[in-house]
Design a protein around this motif. Sequence first.
Motif, mmCIF file in Angstrom:
data_model
loop_
_atom_site.group_PDB
_atom_site.id
_atom_site.type_symbol
_atom_site.label_atom_id
_atom_site.label_comp_id
_atom_site.label_asym_id
_atom_site.label_seq_id
_atom_site.Cartn_x
_atom_site.Cartn_y
_atom_site.Cartn_z
ATOM 1 N N VAL A 50 0.846 -1.187 0.000
ATOM 2 C CA VAL A 50 0.000 0.000 0.000
ATOM 3 C C VAL A 50 0.889 1.247 0.000
ATOM 4 C CG1 VAL A 50 -1.788 1.256 1.256
ATOM 5 C CG2 VAL A 50 -1.786 -1.256 1.253
ATOM 6 N N PRO A 51 0.977 1.939 -1.145
ATOM 7 C CA PRO A 51 1.767 3.167 -1.201
ATOM 8 C C PRO A 51 1.147 4.251 -0.313
ATOM 9 C CG PRO A 51 1.261 2.349 -3.405
ATOM 10 C CD PRO A 51 0.406 1.587 -2.435
ATOM 11 N N PHE A 52 1.998 5.102 0.234
ATOM 12 C CA PHE A 52 1.500 6.206 1.058
ATOM 13 C C PHE A 52 2.405 7.417 0.897
ATOM 14 C CE2 PHE A 52 4.080 3.398 3.706
ATOM 15 C CZ PHE A 52 4.975 4.257 4.330
ATOM 16 N N VAL A 53 1.850 8.585 1.187
ATOM 17 C CA VAL A 53 2.592 9.842 1.102
ATOM 18 C C VAL A 53 3.552 9.917 2.292
ATOM 19 C CG1 VAL A 53 2.411 12.358 1.090
ATOM 20 C CG2 VAL A 53 0.715 10.970 -0.130
ATOM 21 N N THR A 54 4.813 10.169 2.003
ATOM 22 C CA THR A 54 5.846 10.241 3.030
ATOM 23 C C THR A 54 5.742 11.569 3.776
ATOM 24 O OG1 THR A 54 7.272 8.917 1.618
ATOM 25 C CG2 THR A 54 8.340 10.114 3.410
ATOM 26 N N VAL A 55 5.746 11.489 5.112
ATOM 27 C CA VAL A 55 5.623 12.694 5.929
ATOM 28 C C VAL A 55 6.829 12.833 6.855
ATOM 29 C CG1 VAL A 55 3.097 12.669 5.856
ATOM 30 C CG2 VAL A 55 4.272 11.546 7.754
ATOM 31 N N LEU A 56 7.188 14.101 7.135
ATOM 32 C CA LEU A 56 8.197 14.375 8.151
ATOM 33 C C LEU A 56 7.597 14.196 9.538
ATOM 34 C CD1 LEU A 56 9.825 17.461 6.483
ATOM 35 C CD2 LEU A 56 11.057 15.398 7.194
ATOM 36 N N LYS A 57 6.373 14.644 9.668
ATOM 37 C CA LYS A 57 5.544 14.483 10.869
ATOM 38 C C LYS A 57 4.111 14.421 10.366
ATOM 39 C CE LYS A 57 8.605 16.756 14.088
ATOM 40 N NZ LYS A 57 8.771 17.677 15.186
ATOM 41 N N PRO A 58 3.177 13.923 11.159
ATOM 42 C CA PRO A 58 1.788 13.896 10.676
ATOM 43 C C PRO A 58 1.347 15.263 10.145
ATOM 44 C CG PRO A 58 1.974 12.640 12.692
ATOM 45 C CD PRO A 58 3.306 13.326 12.487
ATOM 46 N N SER A 59 0.749 15.254 8.984
ATOM 47 C CA SER A 59 0.241 16.448 8.297
ATOM 48 C C SER A 59 1.341 17.347 7.737
ATOM 49 C CB SER A 59 -0.695 17.258 9.201
ATOM 50 O OG SER A 59 -1.790 16.457 9.593
ATOM 51 N N VAL A 60 2.583 16.867 7.674
ATOM 52 C CA VAL A 60 3.689 17.617 7.072
ATOM 53 C C VAL A 60 4.376 16.713 6.041
ATOM 54 C CG1 VAL A 60 5.796 18.967 7.441
ATOM 55 C CG2 VAL A 60 4.032 18.885 9.232
ATOM 56 N N PRO A 61 3.788 16.631 4.819
ATOM 57 C CA PRO A 61 4.415 15.808 3.789
ATOM 58 C C PRO A 61 5.761 16.390 3.366
ATOM 59 C CG PRO A 61 2.282 16.660 3.048
ATOM 60 C CD PRO A 61 2.561 17.261 4.381
ATOM 61 N N VAL A 62 6.687 15.505 3.071
ATOM 62 C CA VAL A 62 8.000 15.926 2.599
ATOM 63 C C VAL A 62 7.830 16.629 1.245
ATOM 64 C CG1 VAL A 62 8.557 13.759 1.411
ATOM 65 C CG2 VAL A 62 10.389 15.128 2.349
ATOM 66 N N GLN A 63 8.768 17.502 0.916
ATOM 67 C CA GLN A 63 8.789 18.174 -0.377
ATOM 68 C C GLN A 63 10.084 17.852 -1.087
ATOM 69 O OE1 GLN A 63 6.255 19.984 -1.773
ATOM 70 N NE2 GLN A 63 5.097 19.247 -0.011
ATOM 71 N N PRO A 64 10.062 17.509 -2.350
ATOM 72 C CA PRO A 64 8.900 17.278 -3.188
ATOM 73 C C PRO A 64 8.059 16.121 -2.640
ATOM 74 C CG PRO A 64 10.937 17.094 -4.488
ATOM 75 C CD PRO A 64 11.322 17.264 -3.074
ATOM 76 N N PRO A 65 6.746 16.171 -2.900
ATOM 77 C CA PRO A 65 5.902 15.075 -2.427
ATOM 78 C C PRO A 65 6.479 13.730 -2.875
ATOM 79 C CG PRO A 65 4.548 16.847 -3.259
ATOM 80 C CD PRO A 65 5.972 17.185 -3.623
ATOM 81 N N THR A 66 6.589 12.826 -1.910
ATOM 82 C CA THR A 66 7.261 11.553 -2.134
ATOM 83 C C THR A 66 6.331 10.411 -1.773
ATOM 84 O OG1 THR A 66 9.405 12.583 -1.690
ATOM 85 C CG2 THR A 66 9.279 10.186 -1.475
ATOM 86 N N LEU A 67 6.124 9.515 -2.727
ATOM 87 C CA LEU A 67 5.277 8.359 -2.509
ATOM 88 C C LEU A 67 6.154 7.190 -2.072
ATOM 89 C CD1 LEU A 67 2.283 7.523 -2.780
ATOM 90 C CD2 LEU A 67 2.880 6.595 -5.027
#
Length: 181
Positions: A50-67
Amino acid sequence: MTFAPTALIGESFVGDGVNAAHTNIVLGRRGGPVETAWATALATPSAGHVPFVTVLKPSVPVQPPTLFVPKAAAVGELHERATWGAAQAGLALGVTDALGDLIPLDEAANLLIIAAIWVNPAVDDLDEAFANQRAAAFRAVAAAVAGTPKVDDVLAVARSGAANPFYTPGEALVAKTAVTR
């Protein structure tokens, strides 16, 4: 010149044993084929992967958005924590480490990354898995941006055979199975 006009591909393997990290990335621009693959992968999970959006912390996705695309189905509490916790945190910081040095800051919002991540089901040290993943993520981005390895480098390595952490053929087998050109 536009950074990452279509797609850049990178790979890195860091560490030894069950806590090693193997990372493959595809980095590309929004509006291109990487965005299509990114959205398709997110919208079509398969059992155990199950792919998911990588986050630094909850509700803070890494940039560039990383799957984050797991290569191994998470099995057992420690492997789940290693995949969704340690490896995700390592990936997030590895990508963030690349910002500025490898990925131009003014381009980050225009890019997407797909990261296929191996976390061994026998993982036994979350801190080591995290550190290896952080280094592997950074090195995979570096390889993508630099376009390495170059064909000449691949051919030079191939002359001595092939090897990976799971299998190394003997010299006699390499010679015996060589393709005649």
